[in-house]
Motif scaffolding. Structure first.
Motif, short mmCIF file in Angstrom:
data_model
loop_
_atom_site.label_atom_id
_atom_site.label_comp_id
_atom_site.label_asym_id
_atom_site.label_seq_id
_atom_site.Cartn_x
_atom_site.Cartn_y
_atom_site.Cartn_z
N THR A 205 0.78 -1.51 -0.32
CA THR A 205 0.19 0.09 -0.14
C THR A 205 1.34 1.18 0.22
OG1 THR A 205 -0.01 -0.48 2.15
CG2 THR A 205 -2.28 -1.20 1.34
N ALA A 206 2.36 1.28 0.15
CA ALA A 206 2.72 2.28 0.05
C ALA A 206 3.04 2.97 -1.74
CB ALA A 206 4.42 1.64 -0.02
N PRO A 207 2.62 4.24 -1.52
CA PRO A 207 2.43 5.32 -2.22
C PRO A 207 3.31 4.72 -3.61
CG PRO A 207 3.20 6.78 -0.15
CD PRO A 207 3.21 5.05 -0.03
N GLU A 208 4.95 4.42 -3.08
CA GLU A 208 5.76 4.02 -4.09
C GLU A 208 4.96 3.14 -5.46
OE1 GLU A 208 6.82 5.06 -1.51
OE2 GLU A 208 8.36 3.38 -0.74
N ASP A 209 4.57 2.20 -4.85
CA ASP A 209 4.01 0.64 -4.87
C ASP A 209 2.60 1.15 -5.67
OD1 ASP A 209 6.62 -0.74 -4.07
OD2 ASP A 209 5.01 -0.84 -2.22
N LEU A 210 2.03 2.15 -5.23
CA LEU A 210 0.88 2.86 -6.18
C LEU A 210 1.39 3.11 -7.02
CD1 LEU A 210 -1.61 3.75 -3.08
CD2 LEU A 210 -1.01 1.08 -3.81
N ALA A 211 2.00 3.60 -7.18
CA ALA A 211 2.46 4.45 -8.27
C ALA A 211 2.89 4.12 -9.34
CB ALA A 211 3.27 5.73 -8.23
N THR A 212 3.95 2.68 -9.00
CA THR A 212 4.43 1.75 -9.91
C THR A 212 3.14 0.93 -10.82
OG1 THR A 212 6.57 1.50 -8.52
CG2 THR A 212 5.72 -0.37 -10.06
N TYR A 213 2.20 0.47 -9.99
CA TYR A 213 1.31 -0.49 -10.90
C TYR A 213 -0.06 0.49 -10.91
CZ TYR A 213 2.90 -5.16 -8.54
OH TYR A 213 4.30 -5.40 -8.19
N SER A 214 0.20 1.86 -10.88
CA SER A 214 -0.44 2.73 -11.75
C SER A 214 -0.91 2.63 -13.20
CB SER A 214 -1.03 3.91 -11.00
OG SER A 214 0.13 4.53 -11.56
N TYR A 215 -0.08 1.93 -14.22
CA TYR A 215 0.17 1.92 -15.68
C TYR A 215 0.55 0.88 -16.29
CZ TYR A 215 5.02 3.06 -15.12
OH TYR A 215 6.03 2.69 -14.47
N ASP A 216 0.18 0.83 -17.41
CA ASP A 216 0.51 -0.36 -18.35
C ASP A 216 1.43 -0.03 -19.51
OD1 ASP A 216 -1.71 -0.24 -19.37
OD2 ASP A 216 -3.03 -1.89 -18.66
N ALA A 217 0.85 -0.22 -20.50
CA ALA A 217 1.93 -0.54 -21.80
C ALA A 217 0.49 0.72 -22.16
CB ALA A 217 2.22 -1.24 -22.99
N PHE A 218 -0.41 0.70 -22.05
CA PHE A 218 -1.04 1.83 -22.78
C PHE A 218 -1.12 3.77 -22.15
CE2 PHE A 218 -5.74 3.07 -22.73
CZ PHE A 218 -5.34 3.85 -24.38
N ILE A 219 -1.80 3.96 -22.66
CA ILE A 219 -1.67 5.48 -21.55
C ILE A 219 -1.78 6.46 -20.83
CG2 ILE A 219 -0.87 7.33 -23.43
CD1 ILE A 219 -3.04 6.58 -25.42
N LYS A 220 -2.85 5.35 -20.05
CA LYS A 220 -4.73 6.17 -18.84
C LYS A 220 -3.72 5.08 -17.95
CE LYS A 220 -7.49 8.24 -21.71
NZ LYS A 220 -8.21 8.11 -21.85
N GLU A 221 -4.14 6.14 -17.22
CA GLU A 221 -3.15 5.82 -16.01
C GLU A 221 -4.00 6.06 -14.04
OE1 GLU A 221 0.08 7.65 -14.53
OE2 GLU A 221 1.18 7.45 -16.21
N PHE A 222 -4.67 4.99 -13.36
CA PHE A 222 -5.18 5.05 -12.78
C PHE A 222 -4.95 3.63 -11.35
CE2 PHE A 222 -7.81 5.05 -15.78
CZ PHE A 222 -9.20 6.07 -16.37
N GLN A 223 -5.10 4.91 -9.83
CA GLN A 223 -3.88 3.85 -8.69
C GLN A 223 -4.23 3.05 -8.02
OE1 GLN A 223 -1.14 6.43 -7.51
NE2 GLN A 223 -1.45 6.12 -5.29
N PRO A 224 -4.40 1.75 -7.74
CA PRO A 224 -5.00 1.37 -6.97
C PRO A 224 -5.17 1.72 -5.62
CG PRO A 224 -2.80 -0.02 -7.44
CD PRO A 224 -3.13 1.26 -8.59
N ASP A 225 -6.17 0.59 -5.25
CA ASP A 225 -6.53 0.90 -3.55
C ASP A 225 -4.93 0.16 -2.95
OD1 ASP A 225 -8.61 2.75 -3.17
OD2 ASP A 225 -9.34 1.40 -3.57
N ALA A 226 -4.56 -0.67 -3.10
CA ALA A 226 -3.68 -1.66 -2.95
C ALA A 226 -3.33 -3.01 -3.87
CB ALA A 226 -4.10 -2.55 -1.98
N VAL A 227 -1.62 -4.28 -3.89
CA VAL A 227 -1.30 -4.64 -4.54
C VAL A 227 -1.18 -5.57 -3.64
CG1 VAL A 227 0.04 -4.96 -6.12
CG2 VAL A 227 -0.17 -2.65 -5.89
N ILE A 228 -2.21 -6.80 -4.25
CA ILE A 228 -1.54 -8.49 -3.59
C ILE A 228 -0.62 -9.35 -4.41
CG2 ILE A 228 -3.44 -9.09 -4.25
CD1 ILE A 228 -4.14 -10.31 -1.10
N LEU A 229 -0.01 -10.27 -4.05
CA LEU A 229 0.96 -11.28 -4.37
C LEU A 229 0.51 -12.19 -3.66
CD1 LEU A 229 2.57 -7.55 -4.52
CD2 LEU A 229 3.79 -9.34 -6.17
N PRO A 230 -0.20 -13.03 -4.07
CA PRO A 230 -0.33 -14.34 -4.07
C PRO A 230 0.59 -15.42 -3.89
CG PRO A 230 -2.53 -13.83 -4.93
CD PRO A 230 -1.01 -12.80 -5.37
#
Ligand SMILES: Cc1cc2nc3c(=O)[nH]c(=O)nc-3n(C[C@H](O)[C@H](O)[C@H](O)COP(=O)(O)OP(=O)(O)OC[C@H]3O[C@@H](n4cnc5c(N)ncnc54)[C@H](O)[C@@H]3O)c2cc1C
Length: 457
Positions: free
Chosen positions: A21-46
């Motif tokens: 949930t750290a801001p830098e992690d959320l920023a990392t997961y806020s984009y992919d190879a398209f142009i639009k960015e949306f920040q998630p609330d959290a990232v889970i890695l099961p």
């Protein structure tokens, strides 16, 4: 925003280190190879299917959006949290469980990188057909969820043609298996093929049975140069029309040739308006007869030159140049993206002519790149997002290009999928009744609409 006690529940399921949930992690997961960015609330890695099953039960109970993600190389905004929620990163599930040579298949977890599967299969003289240009990074789970293709899809098919079975965790937390190691399977509805290409909207893929095929004994690569884009398109239709199926038949036009020129010392002929990169494979006899006929056809269609790579290294340099188009284009203008219009191969000359007309009409920098043998075009658009007039002309170009594509019996996407990038064009290809059927399927799999919501439906 995620409530603290729910975040704590997810954290306890996967362990402290695997719920971010750290801001830098959320920023990392806020984009992919398209142009639009949306920040998630959290990232889970099961770590495994059991953890995924448990977290899906919590997500369903609390109606929390889940966005599955492999390597994030999709080009349609398929892994951004458009309506908030948790990004589910599948990269810890990265084991090649088995290369089963007796049944010509591999059993893999979704986070396995395409190139790693190719390497493991090659030890047994086998390969996985799909070879997306992103193969050094993209995952097999992402390939399945987007039904990825690649240059050799012309001969070896897309992911759906190379898929035997799946294990999938449903939003309820239940785990299902579809298909298996048999080539034939007509038991019930074909859920394997339905889930393939479902863009992370129906279930979480946790295991894949992928078909493997023999690595061909020999390969040969050609570069045919033409003074007219239209002649190239016609020679592609003629090659396929003569029932010759090369392993790959890639078209690249001058704008792009200029960008990758001199790449790794490679010089394309100065007078070429477009080139065809052709790869054929098979045994010596069939390679010889195909080479002869392909060269003949190219010259019949006014080729300037047809050169063949004399060593595997030379062939690889040509393919490297093909793969360098994206990065080279990114040096040219600030905004670069490729579309995915696909037509029946006999219509290739028509759609290429249409694109040339639209380019003039809308005064835009666009270069045609195509997996031409299967009618799959990737026009590369190069623009500047800050130029509103240019962006409006771009919108208009794309709308008109897709209208023409559909009128020619084509489709909005040959391999990249729809995602948020092309959702608005869906009604061009499907009528309301067909879209309603898709919505119904979505509801059965995902009654609370928590999997990748706000995507193509
Ligand atoms: C330079 C470049 C070249 C490319 N070349 C090609 C090409 O030649 N051919 C081609 O087809 N594509 C190409 N692509 C697009 C992209 O690489 C492919 O679509 C690839 O299959 C995506 O894999 P990924 O692991 O990055 O998936 P992601 O981008 O992470 O996800 C893709 C989709 O799959 C879903 N997903 C991922 N894993 C799972 C899972 N385990 N369960 C359920 N859903 C899941 C996601 O929600 C999303 O909808 C290219 C992209 C780039 C950047």
């Amino acid at each position: 925003v995620l409530k603290a006690e729910i975040a704590a529940e997810f954290r306890s399921l996967v362990g402290e280190d695997w719920f971010l949930t750290a801001p830098e992690d959320l920023a990392t997961y806020s984009y992919d190879a398209f142009i639009k960015e949306f920040q998630p609330d959290a990232v889970i890695l099961p770590a495994d299917r059991a953890e995924i099953s448990k977290m899906m039960r919590v997500a369903s109970r609390e109606k929390i959006n889940i966005i599955p993600r492999g390597a994030g190389t999709n080009l349609c905004g398929n892994t951004v949290a458009r309506q908030g929620g948790i990004v589910l990163d599948l990269n810890r599930l990265n084991k090649i469980i088995e290369i089963d040579t007796a049944n010509l298949c591999a059993v893999v977890q979704p986070g396995v990188i395409n190139a790693d599967l190719q390497k493991a299969a090659a030890q047994f003289g086998l390969m996985f057909g799909p070879d997306p240009a992103s193969m050094m990074a993209c995952t097999i789970g992402g390939n399945v969820a987007l039904n990825a293709g690649g240059p050799r899809a012309l001969k070896y098919g897309v992911t759906r043609d190379n898929l035997l079975g799946l294990e999938v965790v449903l939003t309820s937390g239940d785990i299902i298996r579809t298909g298996g190691k048999t080539i034939k399977n007509v038991t019930g509805y074909d859920l394997t093929r339905l889930l393939c290409g479902s863009e992370g909207t129906l279930g979480i893929i946790t295991e894949i049975i992928a078909k493997l095929v023999a690595v061909p004994p020999q390969r040969k690569t050609f570069l045919a140069s033409f003074a007219s884009l239209y002649d190239v398109a016609r020679s592609v239709s003629s090659i396929i029309g003569s029932a010759i199926i090369p392993a790959a038949l890639e078209l690249m036009e001058k704008v792009l040739i200029d960008l990758v020129k001199n790449y790794a010392g490679l010089i394309f002929p100065e007078d070429a308006e477009a080139v065809l990169l052709i790869e054929i494979d098979g045994d010596e006899d069939s390679i010889q007869s195909m080479s002869h006929r392909i060269t003949e056809i190219c010259f019949e269609e006014n080729a300037l030159r047809v050169d063949s790579a004399s060593t595997p290294k030379e062939a690889e340099r040509l393919w490297q140049a093909r793969r360098a188009v994206g990065p080279a284009a990114r040096m040219a203008r600030p905004l670069v993206f490729s579309e995915d219009a696909t037509v029946p191969v006999s219509k290739l000359p028509d759609i290429i002519q249409k694109i040339a007309e639209l380019r003039q009409k809308h005064r835009l920098m666009v270069g045609v790149l195509a997996h031409a043998g299967d009618g799959n075009l990737h026009p590369i658009f190069m623009a500047d997002m800050n130029d509103t007039d240019e962006m409006e002309r771009l919108e208009q170009f794309i709308q008109e290009m897709y209208e023409a594509t559909i009128a020619m019996g084509g489709t909005l996407s040959g391999e990249h999928g729809i995602g948020i990038a092309k959702a608005k064009y869906m009604p061009l290809e499907y009528n309301a009744a067909a879209i309603e059927i898709m919505r119904g399927i979505k509801k059965v799999f995902d009654p609370h609409n928590i999997l990748n919501p706000g995507s193509f439906l």
